[in-house]
Design a protein around this motif. Structure first.
Motif, PDB file in Angstrom:
ATOM      1  N   TYR A  20      46.614  -5.214  20.678  1.00 32.83           N
ATOM      2  CA  TYR A  20      47.218  -5.774  22.158  1.00 32.83           C
ATOM      3  C   TYR A  20      47.328  -5.181  22.963  1.00 32.83           C
ATOM      4  O   TYR A  20      47.139  -6.048  24.315  1.00 32.83           O
ATOM      5  CB  TYR A  20      48.818  -4.733  21.637  1.00 32.83           C
ATOM      6  CG  TYR A  20      50.104  -4.931  22.808  1.00 32.83           C
ATOM      7  CD1 TYR A  20      50.598  -6.332  23.128  1.00 32.83           C
ATOM      8  CD2 TYR A  20      49.419  -4.231  23.665  1.00 32.83           C
ATOM      9  CE1 TYR A  20      51.286  -5.941  24.222  1.00 32.83           C
ATOM     10  CE2 TYR A  20      50.681  -3.573  25.040  1.00 32.83           C
ATOM     11  CZ  TYR A  20      51.583  -4.764  25.379  1.00 32.83           C
ATOM     12  OH  TYR A  20      51.570  -4.991  26.329  1.00 32.83           O
ATOM     13  N   LYS A  23      44.757  -8.481  24.614  1.00 31.65           N
ATOM     14  CA  LYS A  23      45.229  -8.955  24.362  1.00 31.65           C
ATOM     15  C   LYS A  23      46.015  -8.900  25.766  1.00 31.65           C
ATOM     16  O   LYS A  23      45.773 -10.126  26.618  1.00 31.65           O
ATOM     17  CB  LYS A  23      46.158 -10.513  23.535  1.00 31.65           C
ATOM     18  CG  LYS A  23      45.561 -10.465  23.173  1.00 31.65           C
ATOM     19  CD  LYS A  23      44.368 -11.531  22.716  1.00 31.65           C
ATOM     20  CE  LYS A  23      43.904 -12.748  21.508  1.00 31.65           C
ATOM     21  NZ  LYS A  23      42.203 -13.603  21.875  1.00 31.65           N
ATOM     22  N   LYS A  24      46.195  -8.287  26.115  1.00 31.47           N
ATOM     23  CA  LYS A  24      47.289  -7.834  27.070  1.00 31.47           C
ATOM     24  C   LYS A  24      46.716  -7.569  28.332  1.00 31.47           C
ATOM     25  O   LYS A  24      46.709  -7.808  29.630  1.00 31.47           O
ATOM     26  CB  LYS A  24      48.369  -7.025  27.134  1.00 31.47           C
ATOM     27  CG  LYS A  24      49.351  -6.410  27.857  1.00 31.47           C
ATOM     28  CD  LYS A  24      50.499  -7.481  27.994  1.00 31.47           C
ATOM     29  CE  LYS A  24      51.813  -7.331  28.759  1.00 31.47           C
ATOM     30  NZ  LYS A  24      52.659  -8.025  28.677  1.00 31.47           N
ATOM     31  N   LEU A  26      44.563  -4.951  29.258  1.00 29.29           N
ATOM     32  CA  LEU A  26      44.788  -3.312  30.117  1.00 29.29           C
ATOM     33  C   LEU A  26      43.195  -2.752  29.929  1.00 29.29           C
ATOM     34  O   LEU A  26      43.333  -2.982  28.425  1.00 29.29           O
ATOM     35  CB  LEU A  26      45.624  -2.973  29.314  1.00 29.29           C
ATOM     36  CG  LEU A  26      47.476  -3.499  29.201  1.00 29.29           C
ATOM     37  CD1 LEU A  26      48.455  -2.852  28.287  1.00 29.29           C
ATOM     38  CD2 LEU A  26      47.873  -3.528  31.069  1.00 29.29           C
ATOM     39  N   ILE A  69      53.349  -0.745  22.139  1.00 28.67           N
ATOM     40  CA  ILE A  69      53.535  -1.818  22.504  1.00 28.67           C
ATOM     41  C   ILE A  69      54.869  -1.999  23.449  1.00 28.67           C
ATOM     42  O   ILE A  69      55.130  -2.734  24.878  1.00 28.67           O
ATOM     43  CB  ILE A  69      53.285  -3.079  21.324  1.00 28.67           C
ATOM     44  CG1 ILE A  69      52.548  -2.882  20.459  1.00 28.67           C
ATOM     45  CG2 ILE A  69      54.196  -4.043  21.925  1.00 28.67           C
ATOM     46  CD1 ILE A  69      52.309  -4.373  19.615  1.00 28.67           C
ATOM     47  N   GLU A  73      54.944  -2.707  27.607  1.00 25.07           N
ATOM     48  CA  GLU A  73      55.637  -4.079  27.898  1.00 25.07           C
ATOM     49  C   GLU A  73      56.329  -4.286  29.036  1.00 25.07           C
ATOM     50  O   GLU A  73      56.390  -4.712  30.015  1.00 25.07           O
ATOM     51  CB  GLU A  73      56.809  -4.644  26.642  1.00 25.07           C
ATOM     52  CG  GLU A  73      55.441  -5.593  25.582  1.00 25.07           C
ATOM     53  CD  GLU A  73      54.703  -6.959  25.845  1.00 25.07           C
ATOM     54  OE1 GLU A  73      56.038  -7.718  26.757  1.00 25.07           O
ATOM     55  OE2 GLU A  73      53.619  -7.004  26.566  1.00 25.07           O
ATOM     56  N   HIS A  76      53.810  -3.273  32.351  1.00 30.84           N
ATOM     57  CA  HIS A  76      52.802  -4.375  32.187  1.00 30.84           C
ATOM     58  C   HIS A  76      53.479  -6.300  31.886  1.00 30.84           C
ATOM     59  O   HIS A  76      53.722  -6.513  30.895  1.00 30.84           O
ATOM     60  CB  HIS A  76      51.747  -4.213  31.547  1.00 30.84           C
ATOM     61  CG  HIS A  76      50.686  -3.311  32.347  1.00 30.84           C
ATOM     62  ND1 HIS A  76      49.953  -3.191  32.797  1.00 30.84           N
ATOM     63  CD2 HIS A  76      51.426  -2.444  31.524  1.00 30.84           C
ATOM     64  CE1 HIS A  76      50.039  -1.461  33.190  1.00 30.84           C
ATOM     65  NE2 HIS A  76      50.167  -0.661  32.728  1.00 30.84           N
ATOM     66  N   GLU A  78      53.287  -8.603  32.662  1.00 29.35           N
ATOM     67  CA  GLU A  78      52.192  -9.833  31.874  1.00 29.35           C
ATOM     68  C   GLU A  78      50.384  -9.816  31.635  1.00 29.35           C
ATOM     69  O   GLU A  78      50.161  -8.790  31.600  1.00 29.35           O
ATOM     70  CB  GLU A  78      51.434 -10.568  33.482  1.00 29.35           C
ATOM     71  CG  GLU A  78      52.927 -11.617  34.593  1.00 29.35           C
ATOM     72  CD  GLU A  78      53.486 -12.815  33.949  1.00 29.35           C
ATOM     73  OE1 GLU A  78      52.800 -13.046  33.050  1.00 29.35           O
ATOM     74  OE2 GLU A  78      54.456 -12.954  33.773  1.00 29.35           O
ATOM     75  N   LEU A  81      53.566 -12.201  25.785  1.00 33.82           N
ATOM     76  CA  LEU A  81      53.130 -11.776  25.099  1.00 33.82           C
ATOM     77  C   LEU A  81      54.181 -12.038  23.879  1.00 33.82           C
ATOM     78  O   LEU A  81      54.021 -10.904  22.979  1.00 33.82           O
ATOM     79  CB  LEU A  81      51.838 -10.371  24.614  1.00 33.82           C
ATOM     80  CG  LEU A  81      50.974 -11.004  25.617  1.00 33.82           C
ATOM     81  CD1 LEU A  81      49.456  -9.448  25.162  1.00 33.82           C
ATOM     82  CD2 LEU A  81      50.165 -12.555  24.377  1.00 33.82           C
ATOM     83  N   ARG A 195      54.139 -10.647  19.388  1.00 37.54           N
ATOM     84  CA  ARG A 195      54.332  -9.217  18.549  1.00 37.54           C
ATOM     85  C   ARG A 195      54.234  -9.357  16.691  1.00 37.54           C
ATOM     86  O   ARG A 195      53.642  -8.422  16.553  1.00 37.54           O
ATOM     87  CB  ARG A 195      55.530  -8.629  18.720  1.00 37.54           C
ATOM     88  CG  ARG A 195      55.384  -6.997  18.091  1.00 37.54           C
ATOM     89  CD  ARG A 195      57.073  -6.035  18.170  1.00 37.54           C
ATOM     90  NE  ARG A 195      57.551  -6.089  19.738  1.00 37.54           N
ATOM     91  CZ  ARG A 195      58.053  -5.025  20.152  1.00 37.54           C
ATOM     92  NH1 ARG A 195      56.729  -4.413  19.459  1.00 37.54           N
ATOM     93  NH2 ARG A 195      57.878  -4.760  21.464  1.00 37.54           N
TER      94      ARG A 195
END
Length: 376
Positions: A20, A23-24, A26, A69, A73, A76, A78, A81, A195
């Motif tokens: 996660y 892909k985010k 971060l 997650i 979420e 953030h 964007e 996801l 998710r």
């Protein structure tokens, strides 16, 4: 802001949180429990030994891959996801719970029932999480006791020789269907992960896609699925393997036909155990009060049980500890369906054989408080 992920490469739920974060987009660094600061700062804050744990640069500490997650979420938006339409949201929640919870015994089976074939690898992995700065022999020896402890979980998970063949047959059917899906689609619901993808990464990376025996099985039986595990640990959303596919979820709240085939397997395999877990939980909860810890022993547990369950499954009898954590996760999909007026969603639930599971009712609600499940 740079986050710290306290985890390890061989940890099932660390794989979910790590994917996660990647892909985010971060920034994060990963630190292992062998770091002295884990024992001095993180363990007292969480209350028990568990990974993954997310730490912010302000000292905030969040435990549980799903809670991590949810926390991120909210901070953030964007990149997106999570699909915004009810059918796809429901599918995402189903795969999150199925991967995170139902596939745990299968992951543990392939790790520990085949321990002798992958002993050196497992000792290296557990050793690096436990002992920093020592020689190779010492590190491997440090891992042995902890490995035996985790291998001892198998009977409570229902993983005994009498059910090995049935478990492996259903696993092969599942990964074959997933392999077909990922030949045509980069992620579960189209051009970007959700998710559900992260929930499926929990078992399908660290255990089933990385340990030598199951990794070879996945590579030889489901290479497109194995490629998905690689994609899920890569920062870009798009993949050149799918020219022109784009980075959006499937149009008009639809679900690919290839994923519907997977969902039919999911509910056929999952429903008997969910019903048994619910019956066991309801019988236990009848004698409990609001705020009580969800645990038969009364002690905090990462994966608590409230009794034993026994039920027919795939021609064998499954006997294991109950799984209220699975019921808690499954309830998110039930809540979404209950509050949705989508006829399309109702039609999908019927199409994939999910009506019986979705009708499961808990007499008391489970919530998460202070890193533990309690009765609401």
């Amino acid at each position: 802001m740079t986050y710290t992920l306290w985890g390890s490469a061989h940890s099932l739920y660390s794989g979910k949180a790590r994917s996660y974060l990647i892909k985010k987009g971060l920034p994060f660094r990963e630190r292992y429990p062998s770091d002295p600061e884990f024992g001095s700062r993180i363990l007292p804050a969480v209350g028990h030994f568990v990974v993954p744990v997310l730490e912010t640069d302000k000292g905030e500490i969040i435990q549980d891959s799903g809670d991590i997650i949810d926390f991120l979420e909210q901070r953030h938006a964007e990149p997106l996801l999570e699909p915004q339409s009810p059918v796809q949201q429901w599918v995402s929640l189903i795969f999150d719970a199925f991967g995170s919870e139902y596939l745990l015994p299968l992951a543990m089976h392939y790790r520990w029932s085949y321990r002798s074939e992958q002993e050196t690898f497992l000792r290296a992995e557990f050793g690096r999480a436990l002992a920093a700065g020592v020689d190779r022999a010492t590190r491997r020896e440090a891992a042995a006791q902890t490995m035996t402890f985790f291998a001892g979980f198998l009977p409570n998970l229902g993983v005994v020789p009498e059910v090995f063949a049935a478990m492996e047959d259903t696993y092969l059917a599942l990964i074959d269907a997933l392999d077909n899906h990922f030949q045509h689609h980069p992620y579960l619901l189209g051009g970007r992960p959700c998710r559900g993808d992260f929930g499926m990464m929990a078992p399908l990376f660290a255990h089933l896609g990385r340990d030598p025996v199951p990794a070879m099985l996945m590579k030889t039986k489901a290479p497109n699925l194995y490629r998905w595990t690689e994609r899920m640990n890569a920062a870009p959303i798009s993949d050149g393997e799918y020219p022109g596919y784009g980075e959006e979820y499937c149009d008009k709240d639809t679900v690919p036909e290839s994923l519907i085939a997977v969902l039919k397997i999911v509910f056929a395999d999952w429903t008997p155990g969910l019903k048994a877990d619910a019956d066991c939980f309801n019988a236990w909860a009848a004698h409990q009060q609001t705020g009580d810890l969800v645990s038969k022993s009364g002690q905090p547990q990462v994966h608590p049980n409230v009794g034993k369950v026994e039920y027919p499954w795939r021609g064998v009898t499954m006997k294991r500890g109950s799984a209220p954590h699975m019921l808690w996760m499954f309830a998110r999909a039930q809540d979404l369906a209950a509050h949705s007026a989508s006829e399309q969603l109702n039609g999908l639930i019927e199409q994939v054989g999910g009506q019986e599971a979705m009708a499961i009712c808990l007499t008391k609600r489970i919530v998460r408080s202070k890193n533990m499940l309690v009765l609401d």
